[in-house]
Write an enzyme that holds these catalytic residues in place. Sequence first.
Site, PDB file in Angstrom:
ATOM      1  N   GLU A   1       1.363  -2.390 -19.930  1.00 44.24           N
ATOM      2  CA  GLU A   1       0.781  -2.447 -18.594  1.00 44.24           C
ATOM      3  C   GLU A   1      -0.482  -1.580 -18.654  1.00 44.24           C
ATOM      4  O   GLU A   1      -0.399  -0.433 -19.092  1.00 44.24           O
ATOM      5  CB  GLU A   1       1.753  -1.837 -17.582  1.00 44.24           C
ATOM      6  CG  GLU A   1       3.010  -2.659 -17.381  1.00 44.24           C
ATOM      7  CD  GLU A   1       4.069  -1.870 -16.622  1.00 44.24           C
ATOM      8  OE1 GLU A   1       3.946  -1.755 -15.403  1.00 44.24           O
ATOM      9  OE2 GLU A   1       5.008  -1.368 -17.262  1.00 44.24           O
TER      10      GLU A   1
ATOM     11  N   LYS B   1       4.514   7.981 -18.975  1.00 42.22           N
ATOM     12  CA  LYS B   1       3.131   7.734 -18.571  1.00 42.22           C
ATOM     13  C   LYS B   1       2.788   8.495 -17.297  1.00 42.22           C
ATOM     14  O   LYS B   1       1.686   9.016 -17.146  1.00 42.22           O
ATOM     15  CB  LYS B   1       2.923   6.239 -18.370  1.00 42.22           C
ATOM     16  CG  LYS B   1       1.793   5.698 -19.230  1.00 42.22           C
ATOM     17  CD  LYS B   1       1.468   4.294 -18.837  1.00 42.22           C
ATOM     18  CE  LYS B   1       2.036   3.296 -19.807  1.00 42.22           C
ATOM     19  NZ  LYS B   1       1.972   1.924 -19.299  1.00 42.22           N
TER      20      LYS B   1
ATOM     21  N   ARG C   1      13.931   3.842 -27.234  1.00 41.69           N
ATOM     22  CA  ARG C   1      12.557   4.329 -27.189  1.00 41.69           C
ATOM     23  C   ARG C   1      12.441   5.612 -28.007  1.00 41.69           C
ATOM     24  O   ARG C   1      13.424   6.292 -28.275  1.00 41.69           O
ATOM     25  CB  ARG C   1      12.057   4.513 -25.768  1.00 41.69           C
ATOM     26  CG  ARG C   1      12.824   5.467 -24.882  1.00 41.69           C
ATOM     27  CD  ARG C   1      12.061   5.737 -23.568  1.00 41.69           C
ATOM     28  NE  ARG C   1      11.634   4.514 -22.906  1.00 41.69           N
ATOM     29  CZ  ARG C   1      10.412   4.330 -22.372  1.00 41.69           C
ATOM     30  NH1 ARG C   1       9.508   5.278 -22.415  1.00 41.69           N
ATOM     31  NH2 ARG C   1      10.114   3.203 -21.770  1.00 41.69           N
TER      32      ARG C   1
END
Length: 561
Positions: free
Chosen positions: A39, A275, A265
């Site tokens: 994104e 983020k 992850r």
Amino acid sequence: MSSADAALDDGPRDFIREVIRDDLREGRHTEIVTRFPPEPNGYLHIGHAKSICLNFGVAAAFGGRCNLRFDDTNPVKEEQEFIDAIQADVRWLGFDWGDHLHFASDYFEQLYDWAEHLIQNGKAYVDDLSPDEMRAHRGTLTAPGRDSPYRTRTVEENLDLFRRMRAGEFPDGTRVLRAKIDMAAGNINLRDPVLYRILHAAHPRTGDAWCVYPTYDFAHGQSDAIEGVTHSLCTLEFEDHRPLYDWLIENLPVPSRPRQYEFARLNLTHTVLSKRRLIQLVSEGHVSGWDDPRMPTIAGLRRRGVPPAAIRDFAERIGVTKSDSVVEMGFLDACVRELLNKTALRRMAVLRPLKVVIENYPEDQSEALDAVNNPENPAAGSRTVAFGRELYIERDDFMEDPPKKFFRLAPGREVRLRYAFFITCTEVIKDAAGAVVELRCTYDPATRGGDAPDGRKVKGTLHWVSAAHAVPAEVRLYDHLFARPDPGAEGDVLDDLNPDSLQVLTGCLAEPALTEAQVGTPVQFERQGYFTLDPDASPDRLVFNRTVALRDTWAKVQRKG
Ligand code: ATP
Ligand code: MG
């Protein structure tokens, strides 16, 4: 044998590659297609690098392809700056998407048609509940949700309202389009998830063309299907979303059926990889920007001097599993050191200079000594370094009253100056406050570039620069951005910022060959670490970042006490 066949039995054996090997062997697929789907709402970090290396690595290993697709469904948080930076970072990491640069926004028209398709089949409805009411209707992990009163709208009414949503008739937040699945589903993601929301916001790519935008959950799987992605690899938090993605694929006339596989992850000690947190560090000025060398971003690592090959090596060595774990930052450092040890040219620089005068060396004389560029790579050749009567050594390399196991210079002691001579300290000169400001030494001309002819040994070898030839430099030393390995584990993350994460040393002295240093090509400052020229440097101003320190044997002795 094709490259795909060759890969069947080669390379890492993680569970994802096993799935792909099986799929190829059993003919479920003939070409493997993956994608990396960022994104564009921030810069990429080392966690993304794990996903990039996996997606592009798998595609390359099996002779398939990997798309770079921006999942740009939230114009409020997305920016062209991020789109550009992400592409630059993926390319820098060494990966190539060829013609396959895609954007979910390229599919907005198709996605909209599919939303109408769901409405027409009674599988989606326009809901007028407010966000708070929707939340109240959703239920909890243990209690089922309740149907919205708008759930029974007719197809015609839903189509009319959805078209008017698109036409811009309603303000933000007043209506949404929801899938009609099951408000009592055990998986909350299946409780009539939102597919479209009204957002009167300009999009970096589609401008003002749209005022309804698909949710990530609606766009993601369908974009994969449009692109013919065979293996949609994502992190574990999307495991619970898979039933929704599968439901959408089953209820839409999509051109292919991607399968999703989830992996753990990357978590790293002493940093944050969220983020939201990284954006906060930048926007609140805790770091100098996204490319601050202390940041775990690709841009930060690059500026610090970490080579892309070290990041790829790191990603391969940590592997791909289904269980969450935390990787030591020291492991990344070790990968960087291992690579740079093989590739980096050796140079000498003194970070905290202490003057040395060689009393038996003639004034106004100097000589050029041979110095190897990289003992690990003879092809790197050698250079010359100038020696003279006045030199600088590292302040830490001298102790007036040395403890046991300190093998460097001390009064009366003989050590080797690398590539040069044995020197012996004969006198210590101090200022009025008692601080050592200069050493007087003698040198043994018979030890030039080698050992003493009489076979006597020295225990220490020091780096040095010639006072007459050295060039000034600024050196920036970096430590962990966060003081504790698990920032935020006991309170606010920001309270765990390491106040000593940046140390700027001015007045450093570098051998002249360092004026040829290049941004992006780290060198080893002998006995200290790997350093790379910072983009802040200019032809008359050397600025180096420490990429990673060498392991310091004396510091280890001191720690053991
Ligand atoms: P957010 O969605 O909160 O903005 P994100 O980290 O998920 O943040 P994306 O741009 O959606 O950011 O990530 C792109 C891809 O990278 C996703 O497929 C995601 O699963 C993967 N990814 C993100 N963080 C990590 C990580 N720490 N380790 C491995 N893969 C990651
Ligand atoms: Mg995400």
